[in-house]
Design a protein around this motif. Structure first.
Motif, PDB file in Angstrom:
ATOM      1  N   UNK A  64       0.839  -1.200   0.000  1.00 35.38           N
ATOM      2  CA  UNK A  64       0.000   0.000   0.000  1.00 35.38           C
ATOM      3  C   UNK A  64       0.876   1.252   0.000  1.00 35.38           C
ATOM      4  N   UNK A  65       1.769   1.407  -0.942  1.00 33.64           N
ATOM      5  CA  UNK A  65       2.656   2.565  -0.886  1.00 33.64           C
ATOM      6  C   UNK A  65       1.905   3.866  -1.116  1.00 33.64           C
ATOM      7  N   UNK A  66       2.396   4.950  -0.544  1.00 33.67           N
ATOM      8  CA  UNK A  66       1.829   6.248  -0.905  1.00 33.67           C
ATOM      9  C   UNK A  66       2.064   6.506  -2.385  1.00 33.67           C
ATOM     10  N   UNK A  67       1.140   7.211  -3.002  1.00 35.87           N
ATOM     11  CA  UNK A  67       1.285   7.482  -4.430  1.00 35.87           C
ATOM     12  C   UNK A  67       2.401   8.477  -4.697  1.00 35.87           C
ATOM     13  N   UNK A  68       2.944   9.069  -3.657  1.00 39.36           N
ATOM     14  CA  UNK A  68       4.068   9.996  -3.784  1.00 39.36           C
ATOM     15  C   UNK A  68       5.414   9.291  -3.818  1.00 39.36           C
ATOM     16  N   UNK A  69       5.449   7.985  -3.666  1.00 43.29           N
ATOM     17  CA  UNK A  69       6.717   7.263  -3.647  1.00 43.29           C
ATOM     18  C   UNK A  69       7.325   7.250  -5.047  1.00 43.29           C
ATOM     19  N   UNK A  70       8.654   7.329  -5.108  1.00 46.89           N
ATOM     20  CA  UNK A  70       9.352   7.244  -6.385  1.00 46.89           C
ATOM     21  C   UNK A  70       9.623   5.807  -6.779  1.00 46.89           C
ATOM     22  N   UNK A  71       9.843   5.594  -8.079  1.00 48.97           N
ATOM     23  CA  UNK A  71      10.104   4.245  -8.571  1.00 48.97           C
ATOM     24  C   UNK A  71      11.368   3.648  -7.956  1.00 48.97           C
ATOM     25  N   UNK A  72      12.396   4.471  -7.729  1.00 51.58           N
ATOM     26  CA  UNK A  72      13.644   3.951  -7.170  1.00 51.58           C
ATOM     27  C   UNK A  72      13.403   3.352  -5.791  1.00 51.58           C
ATOM     28  N   UNK A  73      12.683   4.085  -4.945  1.00 53.41           N
ATOM     29  CA  UNK A  73      12.390   3.571  -3.608  1.00 53.41           C
ATOM     30  C   UNK A  73      11.510   2.335  -3.680  1.00 53.41           C
ATOM     31  N   UNK A  74      10.521   2.361  -4.574  1.00 58.09           N
ATOM     32  CA  UNK A  74       9.610   1.227  -4.687  1.00 58.09           C
ATOM     33  C   UNK A  74      10.368  -0.020  -5.135  1.00 58.09           C
ATOM     34  N   UNK A  75      11.238   0.124  -6.113  1.00 61.07           N
ATOM     35  CA  UNK A  75      12.038  -1.012  -6.563  1.00 61.07           C
ATOM     36  C   UNK A  75      12.970  -1.512  -5.470  1.00 61.07           C
ATOM     37  N   UNK A  76      13.556  -0.593  -4.719  1.00 66.82           N
ATOM     38  CA  UNK A  76      14.428  -1.006  -3.623  1.00 66.82           C
ATOM     39  C   UNK A  76      13.641  -1.776  -2.572  1.00 66.82           C
ATOM     40  N   UNK A  77      12.436  -1.307  -2.286  1.00 67.40           N
ATOM     41  CA  UNK A  77      11.606  -2.024  -1.330  1.00 67.40           C
ATOM     42  C   UNK A  77      11.302  -3.440  -1.777  1.00 67.40           C
ATOM     43  N   UNK A  78      10.985  -3.614  -3.055  1.00 68.39           N
ATOM     44  CA  UNK A  78      10.707  -4.963  -3.559  1.00 68.39           C
ATOM     45  C   UNK A  78      11.979  -5.807  -3.593  1.00 68.39           C
ATOM     46  N   UNK A  79      13.124  -5.189  -3.826  1.00 68.26           N
ATOM     47  CA  UNK A  79      14.389  -5.927  -3.728  1.00 68.26           C
ATOM     48  C   UNK A  79      14.543  -6.534  -2.340  1.00 68.26           C
ATOM     49  N   UNK A  80      14.208  -5.760  -1.321  1.00 68.33           N
ATOM     50  CA  UNK A  80      14.317  -6.245   0.060  1.00 68.33           C
ATOM     51  C   UNK A  80      13.337  -7.387   0.298  1.00 68.33           C
ATOM     52  N   UNK A  81      12.111  -7.251  -0.226  1.00 64.52           N
ATOM     53  CA  UNK A  81      11.122  -8.323  -0.085  1.00 64.52           C
ATOM     54  C   UNK A  81      11.644  -9.602  -0.733  1.00 64.52           C
ATOM     55  N   UNK A  82      12.186  -9.483  -1.944  1.00 61.44           N
ATOM     56  CA  UNK A  82      12.710 -10.661  -2.649  1.00 61.44           C
ATOM     57  C   UNK A  82      13.842 -11.311  -1.862  1.00 61.44           C
ATOM     58  N   UNK A  83      14.746 -10.500  -1.325  1.00 63.58           N
ATOM     59  CA  UNK A  83      15.861 -11.046  -0.552  1.00 63.58           C
ATOM     60  C   UNK A  83      15.364 -11.709   0.724  1.00 63.58           C
ATOM     61  N   UNK A  84      14.367 -11.113   1.365  1.00 61.28           N
ATOM     62  CA  UNK A  84      13.827 -11.698   2.593  1.00 61.28           C
ATOM     63  C   UNK A  84      13.179 -13.050   2.311  1.00 61.28           C
ATOM     64  N   UNK A  85      12.432 -13.138   1.202  1.00 66.35           N
ATOM     65  CA  UNK A  85      11.823 -14.414   0.845  1.00 66.35           C
ATOM     66  C   UNK A  85      12.873 -15.467   0.543  1.00 66.35           C
ATOM     67  N   UNK A  86      13.895 -15.085  -0.209  1.00 67.74           N
ATOM     68  CA  UNK A  86      14.949 -16.025  -0.575  1.00 67.74           C
ATOM     69  C   UNK A  86      15.711 -16.527   0.642  1.00 67.74           C
ATOM     70  N   UNK A  87      15.777 -15.698   1.690  1.00 65.83           N
ATOM     71  CA  UNK A  87      16.549 -16.070   2.876  1.00 65.83           C
ATOM     72  C   UNK A  87      15.814 -17.057   3.769  1.00 65.83           C
ATOM     73  N   UNK A  88      14.521 -17.211   3.584  1.00 63.51           N
ATOM     74  CA  UNK A  88      13.733 -18.162   4.381  1.00 63.51           C
ATOM     75  C   UNK A  88      13.768 -19.515   3.680  1.00 63.51           C
ATOM     76  N   UNK A  89      14.262 -20.509   4.382  1.00 62.14           N
ATOM     77  CA  UNK A  89      14.440 -21.833   3.781  1.00 62.14           C
ATOM     78  C   UNK A  89      13.124 -22.397   3.286  1.00 62.14           C
ATOM     79  N   UNK A  90      13.184 -23.056   2.138  1.00 62.68           N
ATOM     80  CA  UNK A  90      11.981 -23.685   1.581  1.00 62.68           C
ATOM     81  C   UNK A  90      11.733 -25.007   2.282  1.00 62.68           C
TER      82      UNK A  90
END
Length: 455
Positions: A429-455
């Motif tokens: 639910x990001x604010x509509x004022x967020x920039x693409x760079x920050x949004x992409x960085x946030x999703x990078x963190x989500x991807x890394x967090x998911x990858x770090x949790x063992x399957x």
């Protein structure tokens, strides 16, 4: 006790001028936030929890800054409230000007123009080309309660139907409407009577088409309650706390048609979906439905407490004089903020920005899903997108994985929120004022967090 030691550290100014960066200078919580949270534990009822272990001192654009100087990427918007961005200059200026003029008279005692202007704006921008009226309140739950009051008064009937996975608030009546027990209802009963529940459309889990899911729900309405007893049906066009569930095409339309044919008031709860959040001014617009009544709050005033019920004039006028209102409902400062926020929604490209965010989020999450089948579903509209996490072998909800990913993201300075009946959804639910760079960085963190949790 100041949030920051102002002798050595300046309190940052919020708003869009705040540096738009993720910055961690301490572990979370840092020492200042930890001290403030300790005071919270001593002073605030323990039932008032919190998700992110920081004490905020400024926010704007796409970041929240804490008392230790950490800057976190905001993918939650205070649960879809600061849609136009925190401390938006137009809203801050409108609030300051109104506060200097007068802060309260009570609209029911001495009316003022800004309340009327908000009502006029809502009557104009909400779905439906028919005569409308509006009443203002303080919160989404209060708006929902009053919508039910109005529908019962208009129809002379008592029964109300809500849906599986729905969330409508924490007051006694709205707890009865809300589907999820923990943490919203457990131990707080008994609840308001004459509230019933029907099966909703959940395409990822029920596999039904919209007409099939509607037929199932309508059968319940007719056989378990009876149309002649039913005052209102209430539903979130996209269910929020239940998991950002987007109903199958045709589901809502069929429910609306049935309500029209049987004199039942159809209420769209757009508290979370309203005001450009979904890439349309209201989610009802996406589905081509025209609610009899619509409830709004959250994003309506850019962070000030305000809510509304808007709907067909003949229904809204059912109540006797004095039957609707409240001491603070339509407070002049909140009304000033709402008028500024509506101006931003209509004239500053907010709907278009929500659609851009949808494309970015869905593309990024789809790439993650291709490499990790634990991401079972990606859904939503605009800047209201969800990822549902599952056991890939059974498709069973995986709440533990969801919680682990969210915790890891927050520790790395990205605010994400979980939701879902089964606790297995991360909502973006990001604010509509967020920039693409920050949004992409946030999703990078989500991807890394998911990858770090063992399957």
């Amino acid at each position: 006790m100041a949030l920051l030691d102002t002798a050595t550290t300046a309190v940052p100014v919020g708003g869009p001028e705040l540096p738009q960066e993720r910055r961690l200078v301490t572990e979370l919580p840092g020492p200042r936030s930890a001290a403030i949270l300790a005071r919270k534990a001593d002073a605030v009822a323990s039932g008032v929890g919190h998700t992110v272990p920081v004490a905020a001192v400024a926010a704007g654009g796409g970041v929240v800054v804490d008392a230790d100087g950490n800057s976190l990427i905001d993918l939650g918007s205070g649960i879809a409230v600061t849609t136009v961005g925190n401390a938006h200059p137009k809203i801050a200026a409108a609030v300051a000007a109104q506060a200097a003029q007068f802060t309260h008279t009570c609209f029911m005692i001495s009316p003022y123009e800004s309340y009327i202007e908000v009502a006029e704006a809502l009557n104009r921008i909400t779905p439906g080309d028919f005569a409308k009226k509006t009443a203002l309140f303080n919160s989404g739950a209060e708006a929902v309660e009053n919508a039910i009051k109005i529908a019962r008064k208009h129809t002379g009937r008592q029964a109300v139907v809500a849906f599986d996975h729905g969330y409508h608030g924490r007051t006694n009546l709205t707890m009865a409407l809300t589907a999820k027990a923990m943490p919203y209802k457990s131990g707080f009963g008994p609840f308001a009577p004459e509230v019933y529940r029907a099966a909703a459309s959940y395409p990822f889990r029920d596999g039904l088409t919209g007409p099939e899911a509607a037929a199932r729900a309508i059968l319940q309405l007719e056989k378990q309650i009876g149309a002649d007893n039913l005052a209102a049906v209430i539903i979130e066009p996209i269910q929020g706390e239940g998991g950002f569930i987007v109903p199958a095409e045709g589901f809502l339309n069929a429910i609306v048609d049935w309500c029209r044919a049987n004199g039942v008031v159809f209420i769209a709860d757009e508290v979370q979906t309203g005001f450009a959040r979904t890439g349309a001014m209201f989610a009802s617009d996406i589905f081509g439905i025209e609610p009899d009544l619509i409830t709004t709050a959250k994003g309506i005033a850019g962070g000030l407490p305000l809510a509304a019920v808007t709907g067909r004039a003949e229904i809204m006028d059912a109540s006797h004089s004095g039957g609707l209102g409240g001491t603070y409902g339509g407070n002049p400062i909140a009304c000033a903020a709402a008028l500024a926020a509506i101006d931003v929604f209509e004239n500053d490209g907010m709907i278009e920005r929500a659609r851009e965010i949808e494309t970015l989020l869905k593309d990024r999450l789809a790439t993650i899903q291709q490499n990790d089948p634990r991401v079972g579903d990606i859904r939503g509209h605009g800047a209201m997108i969800a990822a549902e996490f599952v056991d890939p072998e059974t498709n069973a909800p995986d709440a533990a994985l969801t919680a682990a990913v969210a915790k890891a993201c927050i520790a790395q300075g990205v605010i994400v929120l979980t939701c879902g009946t089964f606790g297995n959804v991360i909502r973006f639910l990001p604010p509509l004022s967020i920039g693409d760079d920050l949004l992409n960085e946030g999703i990078d963190i989500v991807a890394a967090a998911l990858a770090a949790v063992a399957r």
